[in-house]
Scaffold this active site. Structure first.
Site, PDB file in Angstrom:
ATOM      1  N   LYS A 298       0.822  -1.211   0.000  1.00 57.43           N
ATOM      2  CA  LYS A 298       0.000   0.000   0.000  1.00 57.43           C
ATOM      3  C   LYS A 298       0.863   1.271   0.000  1.00 57.43           C
ATOM      4  O   LYS A 298       2.059   1.219   0.282  1.00 57.43           O
ATOM      5  CB  LYS A 298      -0.930  -0.028   1.205  1.00 57.43           C
ATOM      6  CG  LYS A 298      -1.966  -1.148   1.121  1.00 57.43           C
ATOM      7  CD  LYS A 298      -2.894  -1.115   2.319  1.00 57.43           C
ATOM      8  CE  LYS A 298      -3.988  -2.155   2.199  1.00 57.43           C
ATOM      9  NZ  LYS A 298      -4.931  -2.075   3.328  1.00 57.43           N
TER      10      LYS A 298
ATOM     11  N   TYR B   1     -12.715  -2.208  -4.388  1.00 61.68           N
ATOM     12  CA  TYR B   1     -13.237  -2.378  -3.028  1.00 61.68           C
ATOM     13  C   TYR B   1     -14.766  -2.286  -2.957  1.00 61.68           C
ATOM     14  O   TYR B   1     -15.317  -2.071  -1.888  1.00 61.68           O
ATOM     15  CB  TYR B   1     -12.604  -1.348  -2.085  1.00 61.68           C
ATOM     16  CG  TYR B   1     -11.151  -1.625  -1.800  1.00 61.68           C
ATOM     17  CD1 TYR B   1     -10.760  -2.738  -1.055  1.00 61.68           C
ATOM     18  CD2 TYR B   1     -10.158  -0.781  -2.283  1.00 61.68           C
ATOM     19  CE1 TYR B   1      -9.427  -2.998  -0.800  1.00 61.68           C
ATOM     20  CE2 TYR B   1      -8.815  -1.028  -2.020  1.00 61.68           C
ATOM     21  CZ  TYR B   1      -8.461  -2.149  -1.279  1.00 61.68           C
ATOM     22  OH  TYR B   1      -7.137  -2.405  -1.018  1.00 61.68           O
TER      23      TYR B   1
ATOM     24  N   ASN C 205      -2.218  -0.269   6.761  1.00 54.84           N
ATOM     25  CA  ASN C 205      -1.686  -1.500   7.342  1.00 54.84           C
ATOM     26  C   ASN C 205      -0.690  -2.211   6.430  1.00 54.84           C
ATOM     27  O   ASN C 205      -0.480  -3.403   6.533  1.00 54.84           O
ATOM     28  CB  ASN C 205      -2.822  -2.430   7.775  1.00 54.84           C
ATOM     29  CG  ASN C 205      -3.682  -2.892   6.622  1.00 54.84           C
ATOM     30  OD1 ASN C 205      -3.425  -2.562   5.465  1.00 54.84           O
ATOM     31  ND2 ASN C 205      -4.711  -3.651   6.925  1.00 54.84           N
TER      32      ASN C 205
ATOM     33  N   HIS D 151      -2.031  -5.792   1.302  1.00 58.60           N
ATOM     34  CA  HIS D 151      -3.319  -6.438   1.003  1.00 58.60           C
ATOM     35  C   HIS D 151      -2.991  -7.786   0.398  1.00 58.60           C
ATOM     36  O   HIS D 151      -1.981  -7.947  -0.287  1.00 58.60           O
ATOM     37  CB  HIS D 151      -4.122  -5.605  -0.013  1.00 58.60           C
ATOM     38  CG  HIS D 151      -5.266  -6.367  -0.612  1.00 58.60           C
ATOM     39  ND1 HIS D 151      -6.509  -6.417  -0.013  1.00 58.60           N
ATOM     40  CD2 HIS D 151      -5.345  -7.143  -1.716  1.00 58.60           C
ATOM     41  CE1 HIS D 151      -7.308  -7.186  -0.747  1.00 58.60           C
ATOM     42  NE2 HIS D 151      -6.622  -7.629  -1.786  1.00 58.60           N
TER      43      HIS D 151
ATOM     44  N   GLU E 193      -8.662 -10.500  -8.528  1.00 54.71           N
ATOM     45  CA  GLU E 193      -7.771  -9.400  -8.175  1.00 54.71           C
ATOM     46  C   GLU E 193      -6.535  -9.354  -9.071  1.00 54.71           C
ATOM     47  O   GLU E 193      -6.078  -8.269  -9.451  1.00 54.71           O
ATOM     48  CB  GLU E 193      -7.383  -9.509  -6.700  1.00 54.71           C
ATOM     49  CG  GLU E 193      -8.558  -9.265  -5.779  1.00 54.71           C
ATOM     50  CD  GLU E 193      -8.238  -9.437  -4.298  1.00 54.71           C
ATOM     51  OE1 GLU E 193      -7.103  -9.844  -3.961  1.00 54.71           O
ATOM     52  OE2 GLU E 193      -9.123  -9.136  -3.481  1.00 54.71           O
TER      53      GLU E 193
END
Length: 186
Positions: A19, A60, A126, A129, A140
């Protein structure tokens, strides 16, 4: 979607995203990359990209309407991300274990050595992913690597990578089948 025939010993594919919070910090990005390599994942494809908000919304959409959705979309469009296609015997579960729990507070207590436990900042920031199932991984991977044919990879590249020997190319950032007499086996 057609079912892809695989041998029982076939490598499994998963999508791994680094990320914007991690890509913005070269030492964090390198630490995550080294975790991938040291856990014996094969890096099948890698690319860095800047996501548009519309791409984030589409990716998302299953979370649309949830309290964190807009914050997640804004964050994921805030800077460059790195996308990987990783292969391993049990790639999905191994990557999810390596990442640790989604919630950073939980990761710090339950899996402090995980990527999120050691590098995550908040539940949104975080660091990583990962796909949560074979179906999600296929969907994905297609979203981030539209020119990648999973079926062709299983027919042509997977058997060669599984049999080895395999080398890692730092210049390309991926693994490939080693040519005879090639240095640096993985």
């Amino acid at each position: 979607m057609t079912s892809i025939l695989r041998s029982p010993q076939a490598l499994q594919l998963t999508l791994a995203l680094i990320k914007p919070d991690a890509v913005a910090h070269p030492l964090v990005l390198e630490a995550v990359h080294q975790q991938i390599l040291s856990n014996k994942f094969l890096i099948v494809r890698m690319r860095e990209l800047q996501w548009k908000k519309e791409d984030c919304r589409r990716f998302y959409r299953e979370h649309e309407g949830r309290f964190f959705y807009q914050r997640l979309v804004e964050f994921m469009a805030s800077g460059p991300i790195r996308a990987y296609i990783l292969a391993h015997k049990d790639a999905i579960q191994l990557w999810r274990t390596l990442m640790g729990p989604t919630r950073v507070f939980r990761a710090r207590h339950m899996a402090p050595d995980s990527i999120r436990g050691s590098l995550g900042l908040t539940d949104t920031r975080n660091t990583t992913h990962g796909s949560d199932s074979v179906v999600s991984a296929s969907r994905e991977i297609a979203a981030f690597f539209p020119d990648f044919s999973e079926q062709r990879w299983y027919e042509e590249e997977e058997p060669q990578l599984r049999r080895g020997p395999v080398c890692y190319s730092p210049e390309k950032g991926i693994h490939c089948v080693a040519a005879t007499g090639s240095p640096k086996p993985a």
